[in-house]
Design an enzyme around this catalytic site. Structure first.
Site, PDB file in Angstrom:
ATOM      1  N   TYR A 145       0.833  -1.102   0.021  1.00 48.57           N
ATOM      2  CA  TYR A 145       0.039   0.058   0.228  1.00 48.57           C
ATOM      3  C   TYR A 145       0.978   1.260  -0.005  1.00 48.57           C
ATOM      4  CZ  TYR A 145      -3.989   2.923   1.263  1.00 48.57           C
ATOM      5  OH  TYR A 145      -5.089   3.907   1.795  1.00 48.57           O
ATOM      6  N   LYS A 173      -1.623  -1.426  -3.896  1.00 47.80           N
ATOM      7  CA  LYS A 173      -2.626  -0.621  -3.942  1.00 47.80           C
ATOM      8  C   LYS A 173      -2.218   0.984  -4.027  1.00 47.80           C
ATOM      9  CE  LYS A 173      -6.220   1.565  -1.010  1.00 47.80           C
ATOM     10  NZ  LYS A 173      -7.026   1.555   0.397  1.00 47.80           N
TER      11      LYS A 173
END
Length: 301
Positions: A145, A173
């Site tokens: 992330y 992400k």
């Protein structure tokens, strides 16, 4: 150079259209497992195939490890294999993240979301060591992330290339939005690449992204699924129409923040998940009325 096999494998583990699901609380501020089951089932019934639990929108900084695991186990029981469950295990303490990863693996997580360590601002070598330790702790697939606006540091391109060589790191992400760098990295690494910023959902698909990990998907799960499907089927006109219609929700998220937007939108749709824990605030009446109007414009209320 990747053949794209990693991206295909990543999608198998992380799905295509998902949300960073809220963590429901009771009026007294305790975790509400029954409401967690309800909202998870609702989102999956509406077309989502992955749920991130205990991510940013799940209020990971203000929930305990025990609460995170209790919710994961309950949602696993509720939705079964109808959706991929991704456990947020990232912290700014490598040892804590490893422990959370091991516990999430035992609790049935399909994947792990690991955010860049925040506040402490480690070097890129520190990031390699941090992510590497978590990757070595379990065999559960990992989605990195990258969100420098919150963590204070990016995962630089060379670091991303090196991390992609680890066998369990299969996805990213992206809430950084460096479109030029990511276009090359998607091709070079083969990692499944997910939009982590709703204003760029359609853009990421156009650049080779694999799907979304959304916030506004709480309010518009069916529309978000239709956006993805329209793009995949080559109906770009319809995809653009849906994307434009959802723009009031994106604007509302910008005003309220992800947690407040998601919880308030669900409440307006008849699903009570409680207020955020402090220091995040629930919308006031004026903000709630503005959100109601935005949801009407978006066709979700």
């Amino acid at each position: 150079m990747s053949t794209g096999l990693t991206a295909k494998t990543g999608v198998e583990h992380f799905g295509t259209v998902g949300v960073a699901m809220v963590t429901p609380f009771t009026e007294s501020g305790d975790i509400d497992i029954a409401a967690g089951r309800e909202v998870a089932a609702y989102l999956v019934d509406k077309g989502l195939d992955s749920l991130v639990l205990a991510g940013t929108t799940g209020e990971s900084p203000t929930t305990t490890a025990a609460e995170k695991l209790e919710l994961l186990k309950a949602v696993r029981e509720e939705v079964g294999d109808r959706a991929k469950l991704i456990a947020g295990v990232g912290t700014n303490n490598t040892r804590t993240s490893v422990e959370l990863a091991e516990a999430a693996a035992s609790a049935g997580a399909d994947g792990l979301l690991v955010v860049t360590p925040y506040y402490s601002k480690p070097s890129q070598e520190g990031l390699l060591a941090h992510f590497g330790a978590i990757a070595a702790a379990t065999e559960v697939p990992i989605c990195l992330y990258d969100i420098p606006g919150r963590s204070g540091i990016p995962i630089e391109s060379d670091t991303m290339r090196r991390l992609s060589e680890l066998p369990t790191i299969l996805a990213v992400k992206d809430a950084k939005g460096d479109l030029v760098a990511a276009t090359s990295l998607i091709k070079e690494t083969g990692l499944a690449w997910y939009s982590g910023d709703d204003p760029l959902n359609l853009v990421w698909l156009a650049l080779g992204g694999s799907g979304f990990i959304s916030v506004i998907g709480h309010a518009a799960p069916t529309a978000l699924r239709e956006l993805y499907t329209s793009f995949e089927e080559g109906d770009l006109v319809r995809a653009r129409e849906i994307n434009a219609k959802l723009s009031p929700l994106v604007a509302a998220q910008g005003r309220l923040g992800g947690v407040s937007l998601a919880k308030a939108a669900l409440r307006l749709q008849g699903i009570n998940v409680g207020d955020p824990r402090l220091p995040i605030m629930a919308p006031n009446e004026q903000e709630l009325e503005a959100l109601r109007e935005d949801m009407k414009k978006a066709g979700v209320l």
